[in-house]
Design a protein around this motif. Structure first.
Motif, short mmCIF file in Angstrom:
data_model
loop_
_atom_site.label_atom_id
_atom_site.label_comp_id
_atom_site.label_asym_id
_atom_site.label_seq_id
_atom_site.Cartn_x
_atom_site.Cartn_y
_atom_site.Cartn_z
N ILE A 1 5.74 -83.26 15.52
CA ILE A 1 6.41 -84.36 16.18
C ILE A 1 7.61 -83.83 16.97
CG2 ILE A 1 5.68 -86.20 14.62
CD1 ILE A 1 8.27 -85.94 13.13
N ALA A 2 7.95 -84.55 18.04
CA ALA A 2 9.11 -84.20 18.87
C ALA A 2 10.06 -85.37 18.91
CB ALA A 2 8.65 -83.84 20.28
N ALA A 3 11.34 -85.10 18.68
CA ALA A 3 12.35 -86.14 18.68
C ALA A 3 13.74 -85.49 18.65
CB ALA A 3 12.19 -87.07 17.46
N PRO A 4 14.77 -86.21 19.09
CA PRO A 4 16.12 -85.65 18.98
C PRO A 4 16.67 -85.69 17.56
CG PRO A 4 15.96 -87.27 20.77
CD PRO A 4 14.74 -87.41 19.92
N PRO B 1 24.36 -89.01 14.96
CA PRO B 1 23.78 -88.16 13.92
C PRO B 1 23.08 -86.92 14.45
CG PRO B 1 23.42 -90.46 13.38
CD PRO B 1 24.02 -90.44 14.75
N GLN B 2 22.48 -86.98 15.62
CA GLN B 2 21.79 -85.82 16.20
C GLN B 2 22.74 -84.83 16.84
OE1 GLN B 2 20.13 -86.45 20.40
NE2 GLN B 2 19.94 -88.51 19.53
N GLY B 3 23.99 -85.25 17.14
CA GLY B 3 24.97 -84.47 17.87
C GLY B 3 25.69 -85.38 18.86
N HIS C 1 22.39 -88.01 27.42
CA HIS C 1 22.36 -86.59 27.07
C HIS C 1 22.05 -86.46 25.58
CE1 HIS C 1 24.47 -84.95 30.79
NE2 HIS C 1 24.51 -86.26 30.96
N LEU C 2 20.94 -85.76 25.26
CA LEU C 2 20.43 -85.73 23.88
C LEU C 2 20.15 -84.29 23.43
CD1 LEU C 2 17.86 -88.68 24.16
CD2 LEU C 2 20.18 -88.78 23.21
N TRP C 3 19.69 -84.17 22.17
CA TRP C 3 19.44 -82.88 21.52
C TRP C 3 17.96 -82.79 21.14
CZ3 TRP C 3 23.62 -79.49 20.78
CH2 TRP C 3 24.87 -80.02 21.09
N PRO C 4 17.08 -82.38 22.05
CA PRO C 4 15.63 -82.37 21.78
C PRO C 4 15.24 -81.38 20.69
CG PRO C 4 16.08 -82.19 24.13
CD PRO C 4 17.36 -81.97 23.43
N ARG C 5 14.34 -81.80 19.81
CA ARG C 5 13.83 -80.94 18.74
C ARG C 5 12.33 -81.17 18.58
NH1 ARG C 5 19.04 -82.85 16.98
NH2 ARG C 5 20.40 -81.11 16.36
N VAL C 6 11.65 -80.13 18.07
CA VAL C 6 10.24 -80.22 17.71
C VAL C 6 10.11 -79.75 16.26
CG1 VAL C 6 7.88 -79.45 18.23
CG2 VAL C 6 9.54 -79.73 20.09
N VAL D 1 10.88 -76.28 14.56
CA VAL D 1 10.30 -75.12 15.24
C VAL D 1 10.86 -74.92 16.64
CG1 VAL D 1 8.17 -75.19 13.88
CG2 VAL D 1 8.33 -76.51 16.01
N SER D 2 11.58 -75.91 17.15
CA SER D 2 12.23 -75.79 18.44
C SER D 2 13.51 -76.61 18.39
CB SER D 2 11.32 -76.30 19.57
OG SER D 2 11.98 -76.29 20.82
N GLN D 3 14.64 -75.96 18.65
CA GLN D 3 15.93 -76.62 18.52
C GLN D 3 16.84 -76.17 19.65
OE1 GLN D 3 18.02 -78.24 14.83
NE2 GLN D 3 18.34 -76.05 14.70
N PRO D 4 17.57 -77.09 20.28
CA PRO D 4 18.43 -76.70 21.40
C PRO D 4 19.72 -76.04 20.92
CG PRO D 4 18.72 -79.01 20.95
CD PRO D 4 17.64 -78.53 20.01
N THR D 5 20.26 -75.19 21.74
CA THR D 5 21.58 -74.61 21.46
C THR D 5 22.68 -75.47 22.08
OG1 THR D 5 21.38 -73.22 23.43
CG2 THR D 5 20.69 -72.26 21.33
N GLU D 6 22.30 -76.36 22.98
CA GLU D 6 23.23 -77.31 23.57
C GLU D 6 22.46 -78.55 23.95
OE1 GLU D 6 23.13 -75.48 28.11
OE2 GLU D 6 24.84 -75.08 26.81
N ARG D 7 23.17 -79.65 24.13
CA ARG D 7 22.46 -80.89 24.46
C ARG D 7 21.88 -80.80 25.87
NH1 ARG D 7 27.67 -84.99 24.68
NH2 ARG D 7 28.59 -84.19 26.61
#
Length: 387
Positions: free
Chosen positions: A250-253, A321-323, A335-340, A352-358
């Motif tokens: 799944i993909a979500a911030p 909560p996400q940043g 402006h969000l923090w995408p994650r997988v 498995v995938s996390q941003p270093t910045e929003r």
């Protein structure tokens, strides 16, 4: 001066195909309102929500929006889940010069001055998801979705992104929102026939559970050929039989099991407010910080009309909560923090995938990387939305 409350509208379903996820969003909305009121409200005035239940029916979203704006004189509304419901509300919101906070990921390629999009845009969900799938599982993708606007457009974006990386779509199928056994059987048969490397699902609502369950019962292995989705959430996973969701993507911030202090605090508060071990979802987190963004802008503007509130909204930032998040003044997206993540039923999801910045919103995919050099970014992958 007045101590009359700030009146806001909340249009979120308690029943119908998206009732489960919208109840999750409603619980988060109530939590945010309670937190703000516990701190004295905004400028000494409490928030007062007027709730409406549209029962997952686009026509009811529209009539409720009209009623709240016209009869209740409410100027700010929170709600909408499926894109068809957002599109149903927006003409009324615009006609009454009101403002809608839409707290759900969507297909992009839209702008309205009267809508603040706090869910993920395609560059914040689809791009990192496709990158991970292509890198980890292969190039052959099967597309399945519910038969309305978001799945058609999201699938179009994902397929173009994958093709730009050398992949291919082996099949594409759409099924009714009211998913029946015969539709699930049809999906499974076509997956078996085409033998993809991965599946991208934009099935929404109650149909998610029977689809994932049938996929497991058919013997497919999510460790090697997962279902990847942006519309599947922790609420859906909790309703699946044991073992069905494990290993899918799944993909979500935001994820309920995200291990950062703000996320952990929100998850605890959410469960306490909800009265049980109910997971918070990305749409719930977006609904939650939408109210806090509104309150921060309202404190700056001093009034809730769109002419004062919208410019103030571009100047504020909240620690979600996400940043930390903020609204982009050019697009009205966030402006969000995408994650997988890979779903793990017995523990925290594997990020498995996390941003270093929003990541700034790019709803028209103008700045998207990985496309062929001769691709027109304005045209890609724009098409008329299908209703």
């Amino acid at each position: 001066m007045t101590d009359d409350p700030w009146r806001i509208g909340v249009i979120m379903s308690q029943s119908g195909v998206t009732g489960a996820i919208e109840r999750n969003q409603l619980a988060a909305t109530r939590l945010a309102i309670a937190e703000i009121n516990a701190m004295g409200g905004v400028l000494g005035r409490k928030l007062h929500a007027v709730f409406r239940d549209p029962k997952s029916t686009p026509a009811l979203y529209r009539s409720h929006a009209q009623e709240l704006c016209r009869d209740e004189r409410i100027q700010v509304i929170f709600g909408g889940h499926m894109s068809s419901t957002r599109k149903a509300m927006l003409p009324e919101i615009e006609a009454y010069n009101a403002l809608l906070f839409y707290p759900t990921l969507y297909e992009g390629f839209e702008y309205s001055r009267h809508c603040v999009y706090t869910g993920a845009a395609p560059n914040q969900n689809s791009v990192p998801l496709v990158d991970y799938l292509h890198r980890s599982f292969g190039r052959r993708l099967f597309l399945v979705g519910s038969d309305y606007v978001y799945p058609y457009e999201s699938n179009r974006i994902v397929s173009d992104l994958l093709r730009s990386r050398g992949g291919e779509v082996v099949d594409e199928i759409y099924v009714p929102l009211d998913l029946k056994h015969k539709h699930v059987t049809q999906i499974i048969d076509r997956i078996r026939d085409h033998k993809p490397d991965m599946i991208y699902s934009t099935v929404v609502g109650d149909g998610i559970i029977p689809f994932y369950t049938a996929y497991r019962e058919a013997g497919f292995d999510p460790q090697t050929c997962p279902i990847a989705s942006q519309s599947t959430s922790e609420v859906d996973v909790a309703r699946m039989p044991p073992g069905v969701a494990d290993g899918h993507v799944i993909a979500a911030p935001f994820f309920d099991s995200l291990r950062i202090p703000a996320a952990l605090a929100f998850a605890r508060a959410f469960r306490l407010a909800a009265g049980g071990p109910i997971p918070a979802t990305a749409p719930a987190e977006a609904a939650y910080f939408s109210v806090h963004l509104y309150a921060a802008a309202l404190a700056l503007a001093g009034e809730d009309g769109i002419e004062a509130l919208l410019p103030a909204l571009y100047e504020v930032e909240v620690d979600a909560p996400q940043g930390a998040v903020r609204v982009d003044r050019l697009t009205n997206h966030t402006h969000l923090w995408p994650r997988v993540a890979r779903i793990r039923e017995q523990g925290p999801y594997d990020i498995v995938s996390q941003p270093t910045e929003r990541v700034a919103p790019d709803p028209y995919l103008v700045r998207i990387s990985g496309l062929p050099e001769d691709t027109d970014p304005i045209a890609f992958p724009f098409s008329a939305a299908r209703f």
